[in-house]
Design a protein around this motif. Structure first.
Motif, PDB file in Angstrom:
ATOM      1  N   VAL A 342       0.691  16.367   5.679  1.00  0.00           N
ATOM      2  CA  VAL A 342       1.955  16.559   6.395  1.00  0.00           C
ATOM      3  C   VAL A 342       3.148  16.500   5.449  1.00  0.00           C
ATOM      4  CG1 VAL A 342       3.419  15.597   8.229  1.00  0.00           C
ATOM      5  CG2 VAL A 342       0.934  15.651   8.508  1.00  0.00           C
ATOM      6  N   ARG A 343       2.996  15.745   4.356  1.00  0.00           N
ATOM      7  CA  ARG A 343       4.073  15.555   3.379  1.00  0.00           C
ATOM      8  C   ARG A 343       5.287  14.871   4.013  1.00  0.00           C
ATOM      9  NH1 ARG A 343       2.511  15.419  -1.828  1.00  0.00           N
ATOM     10  NH2 ARG A 343       0.840  16.940  -2.139  1.00  0.00           N
ATOM     11  N   CYS A 344       5.022  13.830   4.767  1.00  0.00           N
ATOM     12  CA  CYS A 344       6.116  13.040   5.321  1.00  0.00           C
ATOM     13  C   CYS A 344       5.988  11.603   4.822  1.00  0.00           C
ATOM     14  CB  CYS A 344       6.087  13.050   6.857  1.00  0.00           C
ATOM     15  SG  CYS A 344       4.701  12.134   7.590  1.00  0.00           S
ATOM     16  N   HIS A 345       7.108  10.903   4.791  1.00  0.00           N
ATOM     17  CA  HIS A 345       7.082   9.490   4.478  1.00  0.00           C
ATOM     18  C   HIS A 345       6.576   8.716   5.694  1.00  0.00           C
ATOM     19  CE1 HIS A 345       8.982   9.923   0.615  1.00  0.00           C
ATOM     20  NE2 HIS A 345       9.963  10.625   1.151  1.00  0.00           N
ATOM     21  N   GLY A 346       6.116   7.515   5.462  1.00  0.00           N
ATOM     22  CA  GLY A 346       5.637   6.702   6.563  1.00  0.00           C
ATOM     23  C   GLY A 346       5.110   5.374   6.075  1.00  0.00           C
TER      24      GLY A 346
END
Length: 503
Positions: A342-346
């Motif tokens: 997804v290439r999102c921070h979390g």
């Protein structure tokens, strides 16, 4: 999750803190606080005269306010009213303790116990064992990790599981039964939560991330409008409430319109596997004693990889940061794969059992690790039994830090007490003091444990929110025993004192 904190609206009077040590090991200084902010820092005795209180602190230490980054607040607020089963060494011992507590109670009144760890028991919990000692009094016993509940027949019937063969509910069924059976009025719950918040403030806590299995935004909005909380709250969002939050345009970190401005939108919480004690943490290797082709031999996968990717993309594309529970090494790998896709921070919550190849990936992907150091102390025997030969990479805090990962420390209360000093001491010492340290190579320095407990804040500077804690002892010079008992002189959130030791 963003580490910035929006300043709350405050009517607290200004104050100058005199002769306070500025941070662990820092210089003696004077600190001016106005309108919920640190407005100036001076060398000791050089603060100009200004309106408001002048508080002489005589060399005590001023630290950034502490956060507990993983709490189940309603469960923690109620746990002090429940039967403590943490010392039970067998199912028979736990059942006998419940039977003694049940004696003389009204037949329809629910008995709740908590804290059992059946992963090391020589016998198996079952409803028949509880029925024999509790009769028709509904009895609900909750495991220490919150992933399992043991019910007698009366409680099973009340929870809609009257035909359950064993009385041992796991994962989602357990959480729903606990939520349904232990529900009390909002008025009572909110009073308990206020009391728990005040107790946390007395230990230096200025904020929490609340992952209670509930509609946390609605519940905390109600509480904040009745009486502003003693600490900042990031209200976690569970899957049933994700789309309603998106439709409202809510985003993680957004401050909600409540008195004091202490309530903000938290991350989206998702379970990818279970727990080690319950033998549902998803691992690469089969659990000891189970054939590789046996059901549940490797643990439990709560969400498929494609669905995990879909949910992370859905939440993050609307500004809601995902926080995914992952304990087993296979679960952690799968969750990191999803973040990479997804290439999102979390966030990964727990990250307890890791493959060596996955340790650098947290920093590479910008994924924060929400860790609970007290679990490394409490569950060491469970890990030795159910994850043998691999515990050198269990709770690998030092390895994660060396790899550049961002660690945020929490308790997972009520799994461990909501007390940041117990958390910090466990991270620093890898023992509760009663035993030799467990894998001492994974201990981390006090300074890093403090930073992980303050959401990345290391310094106190002009312009910072006035979320502060004053301790009688400098943590850098404290031994682990003193860290656990750390005397907290005062706590301030958004410029307002939430705890002060009487003169």
């Amino acid at each position: 999750m963003p580490t910035t904190t929006t300043t709350a609206t405050t009517t607290a009077p200004p104050v100058t803190l005199e002769r306070v040590r500025l941070g662990a090991g820092g210089p003696l200084s004077d600190v001016r606080i106005e309108n919920g902010l640190v407005t100036a820092v001076y060398p000791a005795a050089e603060a100009p005269r200004a309106p408001g209180e002048r508080l002489r602190l005589d060399g005590r230490t001023l630290l950034p306010g502490l956060w507990d980054s993983h709490v189940h607040m309603v469960q923690w607020a109620g746990v002090r009213r429940r039967l403590d089963l943490s010392g039970a060494r067998s199912a028979r011992e736990a059942a006998d303790a419940a039977g003694k507590r049940a004696a003389g109670r009204p037949a329809g009144e629910l008995l709740v116990g908590y804290g059992f760890r059946d992963g090391l028991w020589p016998d198996t919990p079952g409803k028949g064992l509880l029925d024999a000692v509790t009769g028709d009094r509904p009895t609900l016993l909750i495991s220490a990790d919150l992933h399992c509940a043991w019910l007698n027949s009366a409680a099973l019937a009340a929870a809609g599981h009257g035909d359950h063969p064993t009385g041992l509910l796991r994962e989602g069924a357990s959480m729903r039964a606990v939520a349904d059976l232990t529900a009390v009025s909002a008025e009572v719950t909110d009073r308990w939560v206020r009391e728990a918040g005040a107790a946390a403030a007395a230990r230096g806590v200025t904020g929490i991330i609340d992952f209670e299995y509930a509609d946390n935004i609605t519940d905390w909005t109600r509480r904040a409008r009745t009486a502003p909380p003693a600490l900042r709250v990031a209200a976690g969002i569970w899957l049933p409430h994700l789309d309603p939050a998106i439709r409202r345009g809510l985003r993680t970190g957004q401050v909600l319109d409540t008195p004091g401005g202490l309530l903000q939108v938290g991350p989206f919480k998702l379970l990818s596997d279970g727990s080690l004690n319950t033998r549902t943490a998803l691992c690469h290797d089969a659990y000891p004693g189970l054939a590789p082709d046996a059901p549940g031999a490797y643990g439990l996968q709560e969400v498929s990889p494609p669905d995990l990717v879909r949910l992370l993309r859905h939440a993050s594309s609307h500004g809601i940061v995902p926080a995914v529970h992952a304990i087993g090494d296979r679960a952690c790998e799968t969750v990191l794969d999803a973040f990479e896709a997804v290439r999102c921070h979390g966030r990964v919550e727990h990250g307890q059992l890791l493959a060596a190849k996955d340790i650098p990936r947290f920093a590479e992907l910008g994924v924060t690790v929400g860790v609970q150091p007290s679990h490394a102390v409490d569950d060491r025997d469970v890990a030795d039994r159910h994850w043998p030969g691999r515990t050198h990479r269990a709770y690998p805090f030092a390895d994660l830090l060396r790899a550049g990962a961002v660690l945020e420390l929490g308790s997972d209360a009520p799994v461990a007490p909501l007390d940041p000093w117990l958390t910090i001491a466990a991270a620093v010492a890898r023992t509760d003091g009663a035993r030799e340290p467990w894998h001492p190579e994974q201990r981390i320095p006090v300074a890093d444990a403090l930073t992980g407990s303050a959401r990345g804040r290391r310094l106190i500077r002009a312009g910072d929110p006035a979320d502060l804690v004053v301790t009688d002892v400098d943590p850098l010079g404290a031994d682990p025993g003193t860290l656990r008992r750390m005397p907290v002189h005062a706590t301030m959130t958004a410029g307002t004192w939430t705890h002060r030791t009487p003169a």
